[in-house]
Motif scaffolding. Structure first.
Motif, PDB file in Angstrom:
ATOM      1  N   UNK A 222     -14.695 -39.698  -5.103  1.00 31.21           N
ATOM      2  CA  UNK A 222     -14.071 -39.394  -3.814  1.00 31.21           C
ATOM      3  C   UNK A 222     -12.591 -39.090  -4.032  1.00 31.21           C
ATOM      4  N   UNK A 223     -12.261 -37.817  -3.939  1.00 31.66           N
ATOM      5  CA  UNK A 223     -10.899 -37.357  -4.205  1.00 31.66           C
ATOM      6  C   UNK A 223     -10.063 -37.427  -2.927  1.00 31.66           C
ATOM      7  N   UNK A 224      -9.768 -38.649  -2.494  1.00 31.45           N
ATOM      8  CA  UNK A 224      -8.956 -38.827  -1.289  1.00 31.45           C
ATOM      9  C   UNK A 224      -7.789 -39.738  -1.607  1.00 31.45           C
ATOM     10  N   UNK A 225      -6.651 -39.450  -0.989  1.00 31.15           N
ATOM     11  CA  UNK A 225      -5.467 -40.279  -1.200  1.00 31.15           C
ATOM     12  C   UNK A 225      -5.717 -41.713  -0.776  1.00 31.15           C
ATOM     13  N   UNK A 226      -6.528 -41.889   0.285  1.00 33.13           N
ATOM     14  CA  UNK A 226      -6.787 -43.239   0.786  1.00 33.13           C
ATOM     15  C   UNK A 226      -7.451 -44.086  -0.297  1.00 33.13           C
ATOM     16  N   UNK A 227      -8.503 -43.544  -0.926  1.00 36.52           N
ATOM     17  CA  UNK A 227      -9.209 -44.296  -1.949  1.00 36.52           C
ATOM     18  C   UNK A 227      -8.302 -44.602  -3.131  1.00 36.52           C
ATOM     19  N   UNK A 228      -7.510 -43.621  -3.543  1.00 36.21           N
ATOM     20  CA  UNK A 228      -6.642 -43.806  -4.696  1.00 36.21           C
ATOM     21  C   UNK A 228      -5.583 -44.867  -4.418  1.00 36.21           C
ATOM     22  N   UNK A 229      -4.954 -44.801  -3.252  1.00 31.72           N
ATOM     23  CA  UNK A 229      -3.927 -45.779  -2.891  1.00 31.72           C
ATOM     24  C   UNK A 229      -4.534 -47.162  -2.748  1.00 31.72           C
ATOM     25  N   UNK A 230      -5.714 -47.245  -2.112  1.00 33.01           N
ATOM     26  CA  UNK A 230      -6.371 -48.544  -1.945  1.00 33.01           C
ATOM     27  C   UNK A 230      -6.679 -49.161  -3.297  1.00 33.01           C
ATOM     28  N   UNK A 231      -7.184 -48.359  -4.228  1.00 37.96           N
ATOM     29  CA  UNK A 231      -7.484 -48.874  -5.557  1.00 37.96           C
ATOM     30  C   UNK A 231      -6.253 -49.430  -6.242  1.00 37.96           C
ATOM     31  N   UNK A 232      -5.143 -48.731  -6.143  1.00 37.29           N
ATOM     32  CA  UNK A 232      -3.906 -49.194  -6.763  1.00 37.29           C
ATOM     33  C   UNK A 232      -3.392 -50.454  -6.080  1.00 37.29           C
ATOM     34  N   UNK A 233      -3.520 -50.514  -4.767  1.00 35.00           N
ATOM     35  CA  UNK A 233      -3.067 -51.701  -4.041  1.00 35.00           C
ATOM     36  C   UNK A 233      -3.883 -52.937  -4.415  1.00 35.00           C
ATOM     37  N   UNK A 234      -5.132 -52.727  -4.797  1.00 39.68           N
ATOM     38  CA  UNK A 234      -5.994 -53.844  -5.182  1.00 39.68           C
ATOM     39  C   UNK A 234      -5.752 -54.289  -6.614  1.00 39.68           C
ATOM     40  N   UNK A 235      -4.925 -53.532  -7.345  1.00 37.84           N
ATOM     41  CA  UNK A 235      -4.575 -53.971  -8.687  1.00 37.84           C
ATOM     42  C   UNK A 235      -5.046 -53.082  -9.814  1.00 37.84           C
ATOM     43  N   UNK A 236      -5.626 -51.906  -9.504  1.00 42.79           N
ATOM     44  CA  UNK A 236      -6.023 -50.989 -10.569  1.00 42.79           C
ATOM     45  C   UNK A 236      -4.781 -50.398 -11.230  1.00 42.79           C
ATOM     46  N   UNK A 237      -4.919 -50.041 -12.503  1.00 41.34           N
ATOM     47  CA  UNK A 237      -3.819 -49.432 -13.236  1.00 41.34           C
ATOM     48  C   UNK A 237      -3.856 -47.912 -13.165  1.00 41.34           C
ATOM     49  N   UNK A 238      -5.032 -47.348 -12.989  1.00 41.99           N
ATOM     50  CA  UNK A 238      -5.158 -45.896 -12.947  1.00 41.99           C
ATOM     51  C   UNK A 238      -6.515 -45.555 -12.350  1.00 41.99           C
ATOM     52  N   UNK A 239      -6.750 -44.271 -12.119  1.00 43.72           N
ATOM     53  CA  UNK A 239      -8.029 -43.797 -11.611  1.00 43.72           C
ATOM     54  C   UNK A 239      -8.269 -42.394 -12.153  1.00 43.72           C
ATOM     55  N   UNK A 240      -9.533 -42.029 -12.281  1.00 41.39           N
ATOM     56  CA  UNK A 240      -9.904 -40.658 -12.634  1.00 41.39           C
ATOM     57  C   UNK A 240     -10.963 -40.203 -11.647  1.00 41.39           C
ATOM     58  N   UNK A 241     -10.942 -38.904 -11.352  1.00 44.70           N
ATOM     59  CA  UNK A 241     -11.897 -38.319 -10.413  1.00 44.70           C
ATOM     60  C   UNK A 241     -13.087 -37.789 -11.197  1.00 44.70           C
ATOM     61  N   UNK A 242     -14.281 -38.207 -10.820  1.00 45.50           N
ATOM     62  CA  UNK A 242     -15.501 -37.710 -11.460  1.00 45.50           C
ATOM     63  C   UNK A 242     -15.912 -36.373 -10.835  1.00 45.50           C
ATOM     64  N   UNK A 243     -16.492 -35.473 -11.622  1.00 44.49           N
ATOM     65  CA  UNK A 243     -16.739 -35.584 -13.068  1.00 44.49           C
ATOM     66  C   UNK A 243     -15.435 -35.403 -13.847  1.00 44.49           C
ATOM     67  N   UNK A 244     -15.299 -36.152 -14.929  1.00 44.97           N
ATOM     68  CA  UNK A 244     -14.079 -36.109 -15.717  1.00 44.97           C
ATOM     69  C   UNK A 244     -14.410 -35.653 -17.131  1.00 44.97           C
TER      70      UNK A 244
END
Length: 231
Positions: free
Chosen positions: A81-103
């Motif tokens: 899911x290439x959305x800013x909301x998901x990416x920001x939420x993941x970082x706020x929860x403590x993730x260090x990075x994210x990649x968009x599938x397929x990668x």
């Protein structure tokens, strides 16, 4: 060899990813869901955790929130899911990075290696790898942070960001430097990853979120660590 925990319910994708990473000298443990994930982490202490967002049962966001209570190693989200909301939420929860599938597998490997390099302890680290500002103590060798008598629990990326800011205390640290040296990609003018991580640091270090006094934002430029604000 670094150990990777891969939590991915698409078994074909999981196997292809695991085979590629194993061919590049990584040990990979595969999980189809998050059942008992924290127990496995306690037992084996993986060097990095790859979490799919959309999982059966407990999703990746919830799992990240759970494991962050005890695991301070790198967490990288895999999301379709290439959305800013998901990416920001993941970082706020403590993730260090994210990649968009397929990668592209080599892109994923590069992201993993970049995160692993940041948390590798330097065997030659000396006691001078310490910074102190009033009640704030930062030890790079042990990757520990104390604020007064309180131990501050930071993720690997949060620690690296704090060290970069503190090492350049009373100087502007430009956004571009944070993105290229810590996050591992160029700043595109829209990415909020650095802002989210700064916000998490402020919260953990008891800075005022609405009117920060310890880590200031210099709008349009970067961030400023205030050396004399830690008494």
């Amino acid at each position: 060899m670094a150990t990777v925990f891969l939590v991915e319910d698409d078994m074909r994708l999981s196997q292809l990813t695991a085979d590629f990473l194993r061919n590049h000298d990584l040990t990979v443990r595969q999980f189809a869901d998050g059942s008992n994930l924290l127990s496995h982490i306690r037992e084996e202490r993986p060097d990095i955790l790859l979490l799919d967002v959309m999982l059966p049962g407990e999703d990746g966001f919830s799992l990240c929130r759970t494991v962050r209570r005890e695991y301070d190693g790198p967490v990288l989200f895999l999301t379709a899911r290439d959305t800013n909301f998901d990416q920001v939420l993941g970082l706020e929860l403590g993730a260090d990075d994210y990649v968009i599938k397929p990668v592209e597998p080599r892109v994923l490997l590069a992201r993993i290696n970049a995160l692993l390099r940041r948390v590798q302890k330097d065997p030659a680290a000396k006691n001078h790898d310490q910074l102190q500002f009033g009640k704030l103590q930062i030890d790079r060798a042990s990757r520990k942070v104390m604020l007064g008598q309180e131990a501050i629990q930071l993720t690997s990326h949060e620690f690296d960001l704090l060290w970069m800011l503190a090492e350049n205390a009373s100087e502007l640290v430009e956004r571009e430097k944070i993105y290229t040296e810590l996050i591992g990609r160029e700043y595109d003018g829209l990415d909020r990853s650095a802002d989210v991580r700064i916000s998490r640091l402020r919260k953990k270090l008891n800075d005022n979120q609405k009117n920060p006094q310890r880590i200031k934002t210099i709008w349009g430029k970067g961030f400023f660590f205030v050396a004399d604000a830690w008494e």
